[in-house]
Structures are given as structure tokens and as C-alpha cells.
Design a protein around this motif. Structure first.
Motif, mmCIF file in Angstrom:
data_model
loop_
_atom_site.group_PDB
_atom_site.id
_atom_site.type_symbol
_atom_site.label_atom_id
_atom_site.label_comp_id
_atom_site.label_asym_id
_atom_site.label_seq_id
_atom_site.Cartn_x
_atom_site.Cartn_y
_atom_site.Cartn_z
ATOM 1 N N VAL A 198 -24.826 -1.583 34.429
ATOM 2 C CA VAL A 198 -23.988 -2.236 33.428
ATOM 3 C C VAL A 198 -24.109 -1.431 32.138
ATOM 4 N N THR A 199 -22.975 -1.028 31.568
ATOM 5 C CA THR A 199 -22.977 -0.268 30.322
ATOM 6 C C THR A 199 -22.990 -1.224 29.145
ATOM 7 N N LYS A 259 -24.870 3.984 23.405
ATOM 8 C CA LYS A 259 -24.866 3.047 24.526
ATOM 9 C C LYS A 259 -25.972 3.373 25.522
ATOM 10 N N SER A 260 -26.081 2.545 26.534
ATOM 11 C CA SER A 260 -26.995 2.754 27.658
ATOM 12 C C SER A 260 -26.358 2.207 28.923
ATOM 13 N N ASP A 261 -26.612 2.880 30.018
ATOM 14 C CA ASP A 261 -26.162 2.421 31.338
ATOM 15 C C ASP A 261 -27.383 1.797 32.006
ATOM 16 N N ALA A 283 -30.268 4.685 24.989
ATOM 17 C CA ALA A 283 -30.816 5.779 25.785
ATOM 18 C C ALA A 283 -29.884 6.981 25.872
ATOM 19 N N ASP A 284 -28.588 6.770 25.723
ATOM 20 C CA ASP A 284 -27.647 7.883 25.808
ATOM 21 C C ASP A 284 -27.568 8.593 24.459
ATOM 22 N N LEU A 285 -27.524 9.922 24.486
ATOM 23 C CA LEU A 285 -27.486 10.697 23.252
ATOM 24 C C LEU A 285 -26.143 10.577 22.537
ATOM 25 N N VAL A 325 -27.279 -6.685 27.656
ATOM 26 C CA VAL A 325 -26.358 -6.607 28.798
ATOM 27 C C VAL A 325 -26.489 -7.861 29.658
ATOM 28 N N ASP A 326 -25.362 -8.275 30.219
ATOM 29 C CA ASP A 326 -25.346 -9.354 31.210
ATOM 30 C C ASP A 326 -25.354 -8.704 32.581
#
Length: 121
Positions: free
Chosen positions: A78-79, A56-58, A50-52, A98-99
Motif C-alpha cells: 500500500v502506497t 512516500k513509502s510503499d 522511505a522513498d527518496l 496506511v490502511d
């Protein structure tokens, strides 16, 4: 002239009888037992990037009883970093796992209500 059999117009019941009908048809609302519902979320898999920047994604998850926004609980953010999954084909996109390891409680739950899980970035 043609004749037709017409049914007599319906007459309203006398007032005393109407009251009796209303009283017998009116049913008190049954009390619905509410409880707290324990929610456990271990992980999320196959999420999109989702991050440009940074691949990664948060990620976090919101959980609520449908129609009861005040019941909402939210996991910590969670990143996650994207990676190819084992056995993925050459054209398969990277995804994020992600966990979350979250335990929460939904208050005011009534048996049979729907629970909504929304994964966000």
C-alpha cells in the motif's frame, strides 16, 4: 603425614539397573497441538518516509511464527504519502499512515509461540 577422609569412588550401577534408570527418565515428547491462527491488520501509523523521491513509502507487513519462516504471510503493498499530523509541532517530521485491511492465516501455530510483525518498504 596428614590423613584425610576420602569418600570411596562412585561405582557405576549394574547394567540392568542403568537400563531401568534410562527407561524411567526417558519421557516421550508430548504432542503439541497445532492450529491455524487468524491474523487481522487494519493499519499502520507514524511510519517514516522511505522513498527518496515523492515523499512516500510503499508499505507492506510480513507476519510469521518465530523460527518458522515457512509460516510467513504478507500483506499487499500500500502506497502512503507523508503528511503532518494534526497537532504536530513545527519541528515534527512528516509521517505516513496506511490502511492495510489484511486478513491472513498462520498455519502450524502452537499456543505460546511468538508472532513477529515486520513493517517494510
Amino acid at each position: 603425614a596428614a590423613s584425610a577422609d576420602l569418600a570411596p569412588a562412585a561405582q557405576p550401577a549394574p547394567a540392568a539397573q542403568q537400563d531401568k534408570i534410562l527407561l524411567t527418565e526417558a519421557k516421550p515428547e508430548e504432542a503439541k497441538a497445532t492450529t491455524s491462527l487468524k491474523i487481522q491488520i487494519a493499519s499502520a501509523h507514524g511510519l517514516r518516509i522511505a522513498d527518496l523521491i515523492g515523499n512516500k513509502s510503499d508499505v507492506y507487513v510480513e507476519v510469521e511464527i518465530e523460527g518458522k519462516s515457512d509460516s510467513k504471510v504478507t500483506t499487499a503493498v500500500v502506497t502512503g504519502t507523508a503528511s503532518k499530523k494534526e497537532g504536530a509541532g513545527e519541528n515534527d517530521k512528516d509521517s505516513i499512515d496506511v490502511d492495510l485491511q489484511f486478513v491472513g492465516e498462520l498455519k502450524g501455530y502452537v499456543a505460546g509461540e511468538k508472532i513477529l510483525f515486520t513493517v517494510k518498504d
